[in-house]
Structure formats: C-alpha cells, structure tokens
Design an enzyme around this catalytic site. Structure first.
Site, PDB file in Angstrom:
ATOM      1  N   HIS A  62      32.127  -2.871  19.954  1.00 45.93           N
ATOM      2  CA  HIS A  62      31.652  -3.698  18.835  1.00 45.93           C
ATOM      3  C   HIS A  62      32.792  -3.995  17.860  1.00 45.93           C
ATOM      4  CE1 HIS A  62      27.687  -2.264  20.330  1.00 45.93           C
ATOM      5  NE2 HIS A  62      27.426  -3.533  20.116  1.00 45.93           N
ATOM      6  N   ASN A  63      33.682  -4.889  18.285  1.00 43.81           N
ATOM      7  CA  ASN A  63      34.877  -5.198  17.501  1.00 43.81           C
ATOM      8  C   ASN A  63      34.991  -6.726  17.338  1.00 43.81           C
ATOM      9  OD1 ASN A  63      35.869  -6.169  20.012  1.00 43.81           O
ATOM     10  ND2 ASN A  63      36.442  -4.078  20.555  1.00 43.81           N
ATOM     11  N   PHE A  64      36.093  -7.157  16.728  1.00 43.73           N
ATOM     12  CA  PHE A  64      36.238  -8.595  16.442  1.00 43.73           C
ATOM     13  C   PHE A  64      36.281  -9.432  17.722  1.00 43.73           C
ATOM     14  CE2 PHE A  64      39.022 -12.307  15.343  1.00 43.73           C
ATOM     15  CZ  PHE A  64      38.078 -12.981  14.570  1.00 43.73           C
ATOM     16  N   ARG A  65      36.815  -8.868  18.823  1.00 43.11           N
ATOM     17  CA  ARG A  65      36.844  -9.648  20.061  1.00 43.11           C
ATOM     18  C   ARG A  65      35.420  -9.867  20.587  1.00 43.11           C
ATOM     19  NH1 ARG A  65      41.311 -11.008  22.911  1.00 43.11           N
ATOM     20  NH2 ARG A  65      42.506  -9.347  21.918  1.00 43.11           N
ATOM     21  N   HIS A  66      34.543  -8.860  20.406  1.00 41.62           N
ATOM     22  CA  HIS A  66      33.133  -9.061  20.789  1.00 41.62           C
ATOM     23  C   HIS A  66      32.527 -10.178  19.936  1.00 41.62           C
ATOM     24  CE1 HIS A  66      28.910  -8.395  21.641  1.00 41.62           C
ATOM     25  NE2 HIS A  66      28.683  -8.078  20.374  1.00 41.62           N
ATOM     26  N   HIS A  80      27.379 -11.378  13.311  1.00 45.19           N
ATOM     27  CA  HIS A  80      26.234 -10.628  13.836  1.00 45.19           C
ATOM     28  C   HIS A  80      26.453  -9.121  14.023  1.00 45.19           C
ATOM     29  CE1 HIS A  80      28.057 -10.369  17.782  1.00 45.19           C
ATOM     30  NE2 HIS A  80      27.065  -9.562  18.135  1.00 45.19           N
ATOM     31  N   ASP A  81      27.693  -8.650  14.082  1.00 40.69           N
ATOM     32  CA  ASP A  81      27.933  -7.198  14.228  1.00 40.69           C
ATOM     33  C   ASP A  81      28.915  -6.686  13.171  1.00 40.69           C
ATOM     34  OD1 ASP A  81      26.299  -6.132  16.249  1.00 40.69           O
ATOM     35  OD2 ASP A  81      27.635  -6.780  17.867  1.00 40.69           O
ATOM     36  N   ALA A 134      24.828   1.428  35.322  1.00 39.28           N
ATOM     37  CA  ALA A 134      24.552   0.816  34.015  1.00 39.28           C
ATOM     38  C   ALA A 134      24.326  -0.685  34.192  1.00 39.28           C
ATOM     39  CB  ALA A 134      25.721   1.058  33.060  1.00 39.28           C
ATOM     40  N   GLN A 135      25.185  -1.332  34.981  1.00 37.08           N
ATOM     41  CA  GLN A 135      25.106  -2.793  35.087  1.00 37.08           C
ATOM     42  C   GLN A 135      23.944  -3.252  35.962  1.00 37.08           C
ATOM     43  OE1 GLN A 135      26.495  -2.807  32.435  1.00 37.08           O
ATOM     44  NE2 GLN A 135      27.514  -4.775  32.672  1.00 37.08           N
TER      45      GLN A 135
HETATM   46  N1  LIG Z   1      24.573  -1.667  30.115  1.00 33.94           N
HETATM   47  C1  LIG Z   1      24.916  -2.734  29.401  1.00 33.94           C
HETATM   48  N2  LIG Z   1      24.444  -2.902  28.154  1.00 33.94           N
HETATM   49  C2  LIG Z   1      24.817  -4.005  27.463  1.00 33.94           C
HETATM   50  C3  LIG Z   1      25.681  -4.978  28.015  1.00 33.94           C
HETATM   51  N3  LIG Z   1      25.873  -5.952  27.090  1.00 33.94           N
HETATM   52  C4  LIG Z   1      25.159  -5.597  26.010  1.00 33.94           C
HETATM   53  N4  LIG Z   1      24.520  -4.424  26.221  1.00 33.94           N
HETATM   54  C5  LIG Z   1      23.621  -3.715  25.298  1.00 33.94           C
HETATM   55  O1  LIG Z   1      22.847  -4.677  24.630  1.00 33.94           O
HETATM   56  C6  LIG Z   1      22.993  -4.478  23.252  1.00 33.94           C
HETATM   57  C7  LIG Z   1      22.902  -5.725  22.428  1.00 33.94           C
HETATM   58  O2  LIG Z   1      23.098  -5.379  21.064  1.00 33.94           O
HETATM   59  P1  LIG Z   1      24.398  -4.547  20.637  1.00 33.94           P
HETATM   60  O3  LIG Z   1      25.596  -5.450  20.722  1.00 33.94           O
HETATM   61  O4  LIG Z   1      24.163  -3.889  19.343  1.00 33.94           O
HETATM   62  O5  LIG Z   1      24.547  -3.417  21.798  1.00 33.94           O
HETATM   63  C8  LIG Z   1      24.417  -3.886  23.094  1.00 33.94           C
HETATM   64  C9  LIG Z   1      24.423  -2.934  24.250  1.00 33.94           C
HETATM   65  O6  LIG Z   1      23.737  -1.762  23.931  1.00 33.94           O
HETATM   66  C10 LIG Z   1      26.163  -4.777  29.340  1.00 33.94           C
HETATM   67  O7  LIG Z   1      26.908  -5.574  29.915  1.00 33.94           O
HETATM   68  N5  LIG Z   1      25.749  -3.649  29.970  1.00 33.94           N
HETATM   69 MG   LIG Z   2      24.433  -5.828  17.201  1.00 36.64          MG
HETATM   70 ZN   LIG Z   3      26.803  -7.857  19.438  1.00 36.09          ZN
END
Ligand SMILES: Nc1nc2c(ncn2[C@@H]2O[C@@H]3COP(=O)(O)O[C@H]3[C@H]2O)c(=O)[nH]1
Ligand SMILES: [Mg+2]
Ligand SMILES: [Zn+2]
Length: 475
Positions: free
Chosen positions: A231-235, A271-272, A432-433
């Site tokens: 959760h950084n500026f690139r995101h 947004h973040d 996870a994916q």
């Molecule tokens: N497992 C997984 N979770 C994701 C992915 N992208 C977003 N998320 C989840 O979806 C959430 C969306 O809101 P946030 O960015 O707060 O946190 C994010 C993650 O918890 C991904 O590619 N894989």
């Molecule tokens: Mg968020």
């Molecule tokens: Zn986000």
C-alpha cells in the site's frame, strides 16, 4: 526458446552482457540487471530503465528483444531519493502537510469541552469516563498517526522539484491501456503521468486548475503514502492508471461527465493515503487510534478520505478551489463515496446492488446507478493487478504477501486473532491468487462487464490467464 545474451552499457559507460532465459521470473531478470549495474536488488526502491540506442524504452520482462554488441541497450538505474534542503516548491507542501497534522490535532481541542462536560456531569452524578477515554485516544492518535510523524520529517524527505519529463506520444497512448508497465517509472514521473491524465480529460482547463497547485497537490499526496510493501504510492498510481485504462478500453469516459472523471481521478489518487500497512481487522482487534476515532466503521477508508480532504483544505494544494460551491459539494460527496466503497467488507453489499441494476437494464439516467457505477470502477481498479501482464503483476503478489505476513506475525506476537489468508504457514503465492482471482476478481469484473462494453479481450481474458497460471503452479 533457449537463453540468449543481451548486451548493455550501464549508464552509457560500463559494458556488460546479461543472459536472459524466458523461464526466468521477472524478479530474477531484474536481479540480473541490478547485478550488472552493481546495485543491490530491491523491487520497491530501484527503477530500472533500459533504452535502445535511439532512446526508445525497452520493457524489462521475459521477452527483451535480442541485440548485438553494436546495438547495446543503455541501462539506467534510478533510485527515489529524498534530499535534504528545500526548494521554493517545497515550503507550501510542508504547510499543507502541517495542515493534516493540525486537523487531526483538533481532536485535542475537544478535550477542553469534555473536561467541562465532565465537571458538569460529576456535579449531577454522571460518570463521564467513556467520553474521556475516547477523546484521550483521539489526542493520543494525533501524536501517533504516521502522517504527523512524517510532517515532522518532511523537510528531510522531500525531493528537489524535478522538471516535467517529455513523455512521448507512445507513452501517453500506452498509459490508456491495462498493459502499461508501471515498474519503469520513478515517483516524480508517476506524479507527472497522473497530472497528464487530468490534462487529457480536459479537466485542467475546465476547472481552471493551477499547474503549480496540481504539482504541490501530487507531491503532498506522494509524501502522504507510506513506504509499505504494497500500500504505497506506486499502488496509488496503479489504481489510478487502471481506472484511466478501463475508461478508455470500455469507452465509458464518453458517457461520464467531467465532474465524474474528476471524482474518479481524485478518489483513486487518494484512496489509500497514509495506509499504515495493517488492515481494518487489525485496527479493530488492536483497538488502534483509527478504530477508536471511526468507531470500527471502515477506519482505514475513512482515514484515507480524511487525509485527502485535509490536503485539499489547504489553499496551496487545493486543486478543486475553482469549482463552484455546488460542484465542490457534489465532488466531495462522490469522492468520499468512492473511497469508502473500497472497504472489502462492503464487497457483497455493493455487488448485490450492482447486480440488481445490471439485470434490470442499467439506467444511466439514474444518479444512484451512476454513483454505484463509478464506485464499482474504483473497486475494479483497486484489485486489478492480475489484469496486467504477468511480468508486471507478479511482483505485486510478493509485496502483498510480505505485508500480510508482517501483519499476521504481529497479530500472533500480540495475542490477537489472525486470518488464515495472511498466515505464512498456510498461504502460498499460488493459493492466495487462485482463491482471490476465482472468488473475488472474476465475479466482480464479469459483473461490471455486463454494463461496460469491450472488457472481454483486454481485461477479462488476462485475468483468466492469470488464474490458469496460478492453478498450474498448485499442480
Ligand atoms: N490475494 C490477493 N488479494 C488482493 C489482491 N489485490 C488486492 N487484494 C486484496 O484486496 C484488498 C483491496 O483493498 P486493500 O487495497 O485495502 O487491500 C487489498 C488486498 O487485501 C491480489 O492480487 N491477491
Ligand atoms: Mg484501501
Ligand atoms: Zn488500494
């Protein structure tokens, strides 16, 4: 295809040869280039730029076109450094960040009021303990919220203002597609690419946005994102760029009003903001200051929106200052709606509502339906990494898991509950994916594609390919 040599010249000086095999992961390819340049490899801090001799950027991925010693690529290694000292542009940014601190510090002023109330209540036999506790937490929060710590350090962290790069027409065109390689850009370049999106939508002209204010706003935003793994500026840049790409590939930008496009850009950018790297479940279970201030109701998303509007409150960074009162009111309402919609705890509710609209035949004339549509576009963009080509998306999974594992480690250490999807003992990249793409992404994007056209080939197919890729890894 077998491995092959790529001839490079590091910063135009040192000649090196690197071996590339298509079977290498993107992280391995990057680490080979970093080794050639003699820098340590860290995805988050180093931006690698590979240029052809004619100055055209070559994407660093598994399919770098072969070259010869006579047509060496030039490798540039860039690092986002924060230099001490301040240029004339920096002072207003510091002032704006100070305002963030001042606003959150306003909680302190409440204490006087509560103290008065308490004295009053005691006289009448009322115990004001509950009220005091929360206000003290709020006061405590104002000292501990990362944005405020950063304000104190900001003089050291701000970079000298860098002139606007001359983006080629090719770059500007690529920016409109989900295939855009977001790893090639340094932070100040991403800020200028964001600025370009406002220009391209005609918003600078229409809303008379001052160029200097825009740059200060973006610099302030940049400084208010933390250097988290995910959760950084690139995101923030990725989400905004994907929203911009979705509007273009679906053509929906032609149906949206300029104000809605402004809302989408500002909401994605904010947004973040100031995300602490620990999610809402942690905030609530650990009773952090944010959960106290926001009564456990979307504490992070409320905070992101509050930091954004604090930045916008300062005249130096208020890019919305030339909107009419009614436009500003509407924009603020919609931006808040969009940011609050990114709380995944509301995913089911928003999906069900949108499904109802989609099945009844989406009605663009209905303001409630338009609002939900832009919220859904922001939601799509927020979780869109797997729409991107594999070599662009894959490093994000590592970053996300790093952030998740750090959280669950801390939860275990603090005796708090932790989620299985964050547990390093239980989760792999593939597991996870497969779960996230299959149960969250595909249903969301397929639903949105019932309303927005042309999503199948550029958006949904790459997600399905990613699902197949991760499924094949689980065996
Ligand atoms: N497992 C997984 N979770 C994701 C992915 N992208 C977003 N998320 C989840 O979806 C959430 C969306 O809101 P946030 O960015 O707060 O946190 C994010 C993650 O918890 C991904 O590619 N894989
Ligand atoms: Mg968020
Ligand atoms: Zn986000």
């Amino acid at each position: 295809m077998d491995s092959y040599s790529v001839y490079i010249s590091v910063e135009g000086k040192l000649n090196e040869t690197v071996r590339i095999a298509p079977s290498l992961s993107i992280q391995e390819i990057r680490s080979v280039f970093c080794a050639a340049a003699d820098v340590s490899y860290e995805t988050r801090d180093v931006v690698l730029k590979l240029y052809r001799p004619d100055g055209i950027l070559v994407p660093i991925g598994p399919h770098i076109p072969p070259n010869s010693p006579e047509t060496r690529y030039i490798l540039q290694v860039k690092q986002d450094k924060y230099l001490p000292g301040a240029s004339s542009e920096v002072k207003p940014v510091i002032d704006a960040l100070d305002a963030v601190s001042a606003l959150l510090g306003d909680a302190l002023k409440l204490k006087d009021k509560v103290d008065k109330l308490k004295r009053h209540a005691h006289a009448g036999g009322f115990d004001g303990a509950v009220g005091t506790a929360s206000v003290e937490s709020a006061a405590h929060a104002s000292k501990n919220i990362p944005a405020i710590r950063r304000v104190q350090q900001v003089g050291l962290r701000l970079e000298e203002t860098v002139p606007k790069p001359d983006f080629s027409d090719e770059v500007k065109e690529n920016l409109k597609h989900p295939t855009f390689d977001i790893w090639q850009w340094q932070e100040h370049e991403m800020a200028y690419l964001l600025e370009h999106m406002f220009v391209e939508f005609g918003l600078i002209e229409l809303y008379k946005i001052d160029e200097t204010k825009m740059r200060r706003f973006l610099q302030c935003v940049r400084c208010s994102y933390n250097n988290n793994p995910f959760h950084n500026f690139r995101h923030c840049f990725c989400v905004t760029q994907m929203m911009y790409g979705l509007l273009h590939v679906t053509g929906v930008h032609e149906k949206l009003t300029p104000l809605e496009k402004l809302v989408l850009l500002v909401a994605c950018i904010g947004h973040d903001l100031d995300h602490p790297g620990f999610n809402n479940a942690y905030q609530i279970n650990a009773s952090t200051e944010l959960s106290i201030i926001y009564n456990d109701i979307s504490p992070l998303e409320n905070h992101h929106a509050a930091v954004l509007f604090t930045i916008l409150k300062s005249d130096e960074t208020n890019i919305l200052s030339n909107l009419s009162n009614s436009e500003y009111k509407e924009a603020r309402k919609q931006i808040i709606n969009c940011i609050l919609a990114t709380d995944m705890a509301r995913h089911g509710e928003l999906m069900a509502k949108f499904k109802g609209y989609a099945e009844a035949g989406f009605n663009y004339e209905d303001p409630a339906q338009r609002t939900l549509l832009i919220q859904m576009i922001v939601k799509c963009a927020d979780i869109s990494n797997e729409v991107r080509p594999q070599h662009v998306s894959e490093p994000w999974v590592d970053s996300l898991l790093e952030e998740f594992f750090t959280q669950s480690d801390r939860e275990k250490a603090e005796g708090l509950p932790w989620a299985p999807f964050m547990d390093r003992q239980k989760v792999t990249k593939a597991s996870a994916q497969v779960g996230f793409i299959g149960f969250v992404m595909i249903p969301l994007f397929e639903l949105v594609s019932k309303v927005l056209p042309n999503m199948e080939e550029p958006v949904i197919q790459p997600i399905r390919r990613a699902l197949d890729y991760y499924k094949s890894m689980t065996g």
